[in-house]
Scaffold this motif. Structure first.
Motif, PDB file in Angstrom:
ATOM      1  N   PRO A  59     -26.191 -35.857 -12.409  1.00 47.80           N
ATOM      2  CA  PRO A  59     -27.254 -36.359 -11.536  1.00 47.80           C
ATOM      3  C   PRO A  59     -27.267 -35.822 -10.121  1.00 47.80           C
ATOM      4  O   PRO A  59     -28.201 -36.113  -9.372  1.00 47.80           O
ATOM      5  N   GLU A  60     -26.282 -35.023  -9.713  1.00 48.00           N
ATOM      6  CA  GLU A  60     -26.224 -34.636  -8.313  1.00 48.00           C
ATOM      7  C   GLU A  60     -27.441 -33.819  -7.873  1.00 48.00           C
ATOM      8  O   GLU A  60     -27.948 -34.002  -6.762  1.00 48.00           O
ATOM      9  N   ALA A  61     -27.930 -32.933  -8.731  1.00 46.54           N
ATOM     10  CA  ALA A  61     -29.083 -32.108  -8.361  1.00 46.54           C
ATOM     11  C   ALA A  61     -30.316 -32.973  -8.148  1.00 46.54           C
ATOM     12  O   ALA A  61     -31.071 -32.785  -7.179  1.00 46.54           O
ATOM     13  N   ALA A  62     -30.530 -33.943  -9.029  1.00 48.05           N
ATOM     14  CA  ALA A  62     -31.676 -34.839  -8.875  1.00 48.05           C
ATOM     15  C   ALA A  62     -31.550 -35.670  -7.611  1.00 48.05           C
ATOM     16  O   ALA A  62     -32.531 -35.866  -6.873  1.00 48.05           O
ATOM     17  N   ALA A  63     -30.346 -36.167  -7.341  1.00 54.15           N
ATOM     18  CA  ALA A  63     -30.145 -36.969  -6.131  1.00 54.15           C
ATOM     19  C   ALA A  63     -30.368 -36.130  -4.882  1.00 54.15           C
ATOM     20  O   ALA A  63     -30.964 -36.603  -3.902  1.00 54.15           O
ATOM     21  N   GLY A  64     -29.916 -34.883  -4.901  1.00 53.66           N
ATOM     22  CA  GLY A  64     -30.140 -34.007  -3.757  1.00 53.66           C
ATOM     23  C   GLY A  64     -31.614 -33.750  -3.520  1.00 53.66           C
ATOM     24  O   GLY A  64     -32.084 -33.743  -2.366  1.00 53.66           O
ATOM     25  N   GLN A  65     -32.370 -33.535  -4.601  1.00 53.64           N
ATOM     26  CA  GLN A  65     -33.811 -33.318  -4.454  1.00 53.64           C
ATOM     27  C   GLN A  65     -34.488 -34.573  -3.919  1.00 53.64           C
ATOM     28  O   GLN A  65     -35.366 -34.498  -3.046  1.00 53.64           O
ATOM     29  N   LEU A  66     -34.083 -35.741  -4.420  1.00 52.06           N
ATOM     30  CA  LEU A  66     -34.680 -36.990  -3.950  1.00 52.06           C
ATOM     31  C   LEU A  66     -34.387 -37.214  -2.474  1.00 52.06           C
ATOM     32  O   LEU A  66     -35.294 -37.567  -1.696  1.00 52.06           O
ATOM     33  N   LEU A  67     -33.145 -37.013  -2.068  1.00 52.77           N
ATOM     34  CA  LEU A  67     -32.790 -37.220  -0.663  1.00 52.77           C
ATOM     35  C   LEU A  67     -33.568 -36.276   0.240  1.00 52.77           C
ATOM     36  O   LEU A  67     -34.128 -36.699   1.261  1.00 52.77           O
ATOM     37  N   ALA A  68     -33.643 -35.001  -0.133  1.00 54.72           N
ATOM     38  CA  ALA A  68     -34.376 -34.037   0.689  1.00 54.72           C
ATOM     39  C   ALA A  68     -35.851 -34.402   0.779  1.00 54.72           C
ATOM     40  O   ALA A  68     -36.475 -34.298   1.852  1.00 54.72           O
ATOM     41  N   ALA A 114     -25.516 -41.960 -12.924  1.00 56.37           N
ATOM     42  CA  ALA A 114     -26.813 -41.524 -12.396  1.00 56.37           C
ATOM     43  C   ALA A 114     -27.496 -42.615 -11.574  1.00 56.37           C
ATOM     44  O   ALA A 114     -27.979 -42.332 -10.467  1.00 56.37           O
ATOM     45  N   PRO A 115     -27.571 -43.874 -12.039  1.00 58.68           N
ATOM     46  CA  PRO A 115     -28.168 -44.900 -11.178  1.00 58.68           C
ATOM     47  C   PRO A 115     -27.455 -45.061  -9.836  1.00 58.68           C
ATOM     48  O   PRO A 115     -28.108 -45.256  -8.805  1.00 58.68           O
ATOM     49  N   MET A 116     -26.125 -44.962  -9.838  1.00 58.95           N
ATOM     50  CA  MET A 116     -25.396 -45.126  -8.583  1.00 58.95           C
ATOM     51  C   MET A 116     -25.670 -43.967  -7.628  1.00 58.95           C
ATOM     52  O   MET A 116     -25.925 -44.167  -6.432  1.00 58.95           O
ATOM     53  N   VAL A 117     -25.646 -42.741  -8.146  1.00 58.15           N
ATOM     54  CA  VAL A 117     -25.877 -41.574  -7.294  1.00 58.15           C
ATOM     55  C   VAL A 117     -27.314 -41.543  -6.785  1.00 58.15           C
ATOM     56  O   VAL A 117     -27.573 -41.292  -5.596  1.00 58.15           O
ATOM     57  N   LEU A 118     -28.279 -41.816  -7.658  1.00 61.76           N
ATOM     58  CA  LEU A 118     -29.678 -41.815  -7.235  1.00 61.76           C
ATOM     59  C   LEU A 118     -29.964 -42.949  -6.255  1.00 61.76           C
ATOM     60  O   LEU A 118     -30.741 -42.782  -5.299  1.00 61.76           O
ATOM     61  N   THR A 119     -29.356 -44.110  -6.480  1.00 65.24           N
ATOM     62  CA  THR A 119     -29.555 -45.220  -5.545  1.00 65.24           C
ATOM     63  C   THR A 119     -28.981 -44.877  -4.179  1.00 65.24           C
ATOM     64  O   THR A 119     -29.582 -45.199  -3.141  1.00 65.24           O
ATOM     65  N   SER A 120     -27.832 -44.228  -4.161  1.00 65.24           N
ATOM     66  CA  SER A 120     -27.270 -43.790  -2.889  1.00 65.24           C
ATOM     67  C   SER A 120     -28.234 -42.864  -2.154  1.00 65.24           C
ATOM     68  O   SER A 120     -28.480 -43.024  -0.951  1.00 65.24           O
ATOM     69  N   ALA A 121     -28.804 -41.900  -2.878  1.00 63.83           N
ATOM     70  CA  ALA A 121     -29.766 -40.980  -2.262  1.00 63.83           C
ATOM     71  C   ALA A 121     -31.001 -41.731  -1.768  1.00 63.83           C
ATOM     72  O   ALA A 121     -31.509 -41.470  -0.664  1.00 63.83           O
ATOM     73  N   PHE A 122     -31.497 -42.655  -2.577  1.00 62.60           N
ATOM     74  CA  PHE A 122     -32.675 -43.445  -2.206  1.00 62.60           C
ATOM     75  C   PHE A 122     -32.423 -44.237  -0.930  1.00 62.60           C
ATOM     76  O   PHE A 122     -33.259 -44.250  -0.008  1.00 62.60           O
ATOM     77  N   LEU A 123     -31.275 -44.885  -0.837  1.00 62.09           N
ATOM     78  CA  LEU A 123     -30.983 -45.715   0.335  1.00 62.09           C
ATOM     79  C   LEU A 123     -30.712 -44.859   1.562  1.00 62.09           C
ATOM     80  O   LEU A 123     -31.106 -45.234   2.685  1.00 62.09           O
ATOM     81  N   GLN A 124     -30.060 -43.718   1.386  1.00 61.35           N
ATOM     82  CA  GLN A 124     -29.872 -42.813   2.521  1.00 61.35           C
ATOM     83  C   GLN A 124     -31.220 -42.303   3.034  1.00 61.35           C
ATOM     84  O   GLN A 124     -31.461 -42.260   4.245  1.00 61.35           O
TER      85      GLN A 124
END
Length: 249
Positions: A59-68, A114-124
């Motif tokens: 999930p890191e690539a998806a989280a990076g795209q979401l954060l950006a 994936a939920p934890m990593v994506l949630t971290s990106a979302f909250l950041q």
């Protein structure tokens, strides 16, 4: 420009996830969907749909795209922001001793990491937003009670529940923290259900129970389940309690 309601949805290419995507794509909404498969949705006036193809077992690539993407947004363009962690899988049905290690890892990565990593990106990415924010984690009754030959899936959903409770405590300390809910959506007529009821009874003692649910018309359709979940998301008391079930009043 009228502020849009932002929704980010994982596991959107089939089953209840696809049904939720179709219902969320409406006027006044910006919808970001994440799934490995393409998701062609009919265009809707005054709605925006972005589909990001990702394998959420990494999930890191998806989280990076979401954060950006969130960091590049103007917060004033959005009236609210919601993350729906829906993606999940069950490995081939078997006792843990007979389950391939890569299948165990993939189930936990998709259902919990994936939920934890994506949630971290979302909250950041929305840390400075004052608009309402929600995190909806799609759980399961199997996160709240064990079942033979389903150890990885049960563990992922139980972890999702406890992660949600811990996250809710963290967000409650913030002046504009997100509201969090881990919601069991009931028993739904999906490919996952077909996999369960067709399993070898020698490997899966509960196969007959899932067959009974199907043969007696006790399964909820994906469309109806999506409607129930999104109605729960819209409740004014969303997040109270953190652990919930659509079959509760």
């Amino acid at each position: 420009m009228v502020a849009q309601h932002l929704f980010i949805l994982t596991g959107a290419s089939r089953g209840m996830g696809r049904a939720m995507a179709g219902q969320l794509l409406q006027a006044g909404h910006t919808l970001i969907t994440l799934a490995r498969s393409p998701l062609p949705l009919p265009p809707q006036p005054l709605a925006t749909h972005l589909h990001w193809p990702h394998d959420l077992t990494a999930p890191e690539a998806a989280a990076g795209q979401l954060l950006a993407w969130l960091q590049a947004c103007r917060a004033s363009d959005y009236a609210s922001a919601t993350l729906i962690n829906n993606a999940a899988m069950i490995p081939p049905i078997a006792p843990l001793c007979a389950t391939a290690w890569p299948d165990i890892a993939a189930t936990l990565r998709l259902g919990l990491e994936a939920p934890m990593v994506l949630t971290s990106a979302f909250l950041q990415g929305t840390a400075h937003w004052t608009q309402p924010k929600k995190v909806l984690n799609i759980s399961s009754g199997l996160g709240r009670r064990g079942m033979a030959s389903q150890a990885p899936y049960c563990a992922a959903k139980a972890g999702l529940d406890n992660f949600s409770q811990a996250l809710a405590l963290e967000e409650a300390l913030k002046p504009h923290g997100a509201r969090v809910c881990s919601l069991a959506p009931g028993v739904i007529d999906t490919a996952m259900q077909a996999q369960l009821r067709s399993a070898d009874a020698d490997n899966f003692p509960d196969a007959h129970r899932f067959g009974h649910l199907h043969s007696n018309g006790l399964l909820t359709s994906a469309e109806d389940a999506a409607t129930q979940v999104l109605a729960w998301l819209a409740r004014p008391d969303f997040g109270t309690p953190v652990l919930a079930d659509v079959r509760q009043p």
